[in-house]
Design an enzyme around this catalytic site. Sequence first.
Site, mmCIF file in Angstrom:
data_model
loop_
_atom_site.group_PDB
_atom_site.id
_atom_site.type_symbol
_atom_site.label_atom_id
_atom_site.label_comp_id
_atom_site.label_asym_id
_atom_site.label_seq_id
_atom_site.Cartn_x
_atom_site.Cartn_y
_atom_site.Cartn_z
ATOM 1 N N GLU A 1 33.812 7.987 115.367
ATOM 2 C CA GLU A 1 34.320 9.324 115.735
ATOM 3 C C GLU A 1 33.147 10.286 115.914
ATOM 4 O O GLU A 1 33.122 11.389 115.370
ATOM 5 C CB GLU A 1 35.278 9.839 114.656
ATOM 6 C CG GLU A 1 36.450 8.897 114.394
ATOM 7 C CD GLU A 1 37.322 9.332 113.227
ATOM 8 O OE1 GLU A 1 36.779 9.890 112.240
ATOM 9 O OE2 GLU A 1 38.536 9.134 113.294
ATOM 10 N N CYS B 1 44.752 13.728 109.304
ATOM 11 C CA CYS B 1 43.982 14.947 109.081
ATOM 12 C C CYS B 1 44.258 16.005 110.135
ATOM 13 O O CYS B 1 44.183 17.208 109.855
ATOM 14 C CB CYS B 1 42.488 14.620 109.029
ATOM 15 S SG CYS B 1 41.892 13.668 110.442
#
Length: 655
Positions: A321, A417
């Site tokens: 990421e 998240c």
Amino acid sequence: MGKTVQDYHTQPLLTAAVRDEFWERYIRLAQDVVIPYQYETLHDRVEGAELSHAIANFEIAAGRKTGEFHGFVFQDSDVAKWLEAAGYSLSIRRDAELERKADGIIELIAEAQQPDGYLNTYFTIKEPGKRWTNLNDCHELYCAGHFIEAAVAYAEATGKEKLLQIMCRMVEHIESVFGPGEGRLKGYDGHQEIELALLKLYRYTGEARYLELSQFFIDQRGQQPHFLQQEWEQRGQLSFWGGSRMEQLDLKYNQSHLPVREQTEAVGHAVRAVYMYTAMAELAALTGDEALHQACVRLWDNLADKQMYLTGGIGSTHAGEAFTFDYDLPNDTVYAETCASIGLIFFARRMLMLAPQARYADVMERALYNNVLGSMAQDGKHYFYVNPLEVWPQACSCNPGKHHVKAERQGWFGCACCPPNVARLLTSLNQYIYTVHSDVLYANLYIGSELETELGGTAVRIEQTSSFPWEGAVKLTVHPAEAAEFGVALRLPSWSTGMEIRVNGASLAAAENMENGYRVIRRVWSEGDIIEVMIPMEAHRVYAHPNLRADAHRTAIQRGPLVYCLEGADNAEPLSSIMLSRQGGFKEVFDEALPGGAVAVAAEGWRTEAGSWTGGLYGRERAPRKPVTVRAVPYYLWGNRGSGEMTVWVAESGV
């Protein structure tokens, strides 16, 4: 000379009341749909959504039920972000039922807290003997940071400090484990978050030790010998994820490869990076640390000028990421995690508090209106974790290299998240509109709002009305308690060709008093003075830097703060067969049929005709083209009308 700690602590953050037709809709959506929906999801009561286990873990840790821990090691943070969003929502509109639910969760958290103040359900339930033994992987300080942020937001909104007391006990425990003293760990978390959270706790309490602990974590990162490297070697080079032995620890992944003041490029996991940069910028403002400030400027310049998507997305690869390298911004394998753009907005706001420069607000606006807003469906119940700029649904399902890219928003995620992060940003949007430096009020975002502050020693109320994002008309009405001299600064957006300003009907000269991208109007203000602003908002082409290979010979469309895209719903697929005419103009029409109503843009172009192709897979003759009208819609709306292709960047014909 920098502000002192005390000066900065006593200067309140500016919180406006949002009075904006466009943004109030999304704030109400967050309050009425998103927050209640996520509450049910955290309790595993939404049919079809991936199980969260987050509340169940707390119930087990509190002794209310028996069972095993489920979910990611950082699952607790989803609860914290929900509580923070609830706090911001309650600060806008008191809601007895929401408050009752939040109080119930806080009571559960209190029961789960250990006698020494420690709070983390994974290590309470599953591995109680391994606290603080794997900071690289296990997010203990990260989770604590999110609960600190939630505690401050909830206390500010309701006056209730039970969660704050819980987290102050947790911080006392952290202070007993970490710090410069003998026998304490000289470490820091693998996922930054605690650093910026401690500064919020400092702001609320005035306790300097919270600032000092934040600074310890920032200063310690990257120092030799590398703490995370030593920790990894002590546990046999094993990773928490799968328990496998790793050949090498990537210290760039969590920005611990160098001391923070020596870092010059955005590297590693994008969310971790911008959370850390946010804390660095606020610390620089708090302490007057010029070396830290300059590090933030260097990192900002690299990130915004060489590693950011047109939509305000950051982090170009799903592997970690993470950032990759300058100008590597692929559109179809992009990551651009929602949380990363939210973190970029956090960073931009802190940079604006350090120095009033319009370039920070430009990026904040870009990320907000495009990447972040586009991550949530119009129903408030479906979300993108990854925010691509080009989608071919069949490739997403059949090409392993694109499995992370989704053609449709998801109901929830095991690693969830992003959805609560969106909720907490929308409900705290009132904190991002204005900043003050000396006696000048800076309007960073053109969002209808009402603000009460003090300028030039005088209490002032400012009312802003805005027609953004569809039109460029803005009006600010100034209500000082008494006539007083101070400044009002208006941002000239980077996407605009100019800005017309009238004060009480009188036009101001176009180039007068431009400072760092703001038009600063300094005068003696009286009750009811009116500033009228008109910012041209026309659809126009955008081109990428020649080194950005993914967008070579392509163009994108932007109108005002909004980036546009082509969808299969409006244009026959494949979208790759479409080229925009270089000479053609744009036709803009407000379309009530689009979700929520929006301006659509039409342009003339060409389509390659696959049906007329006479060769096999390859041939010597180019396929014929025919003229077509191409339709583009705001990027934030894509994927709300069914699954199909989408692209932001389009090939362009002509010289």
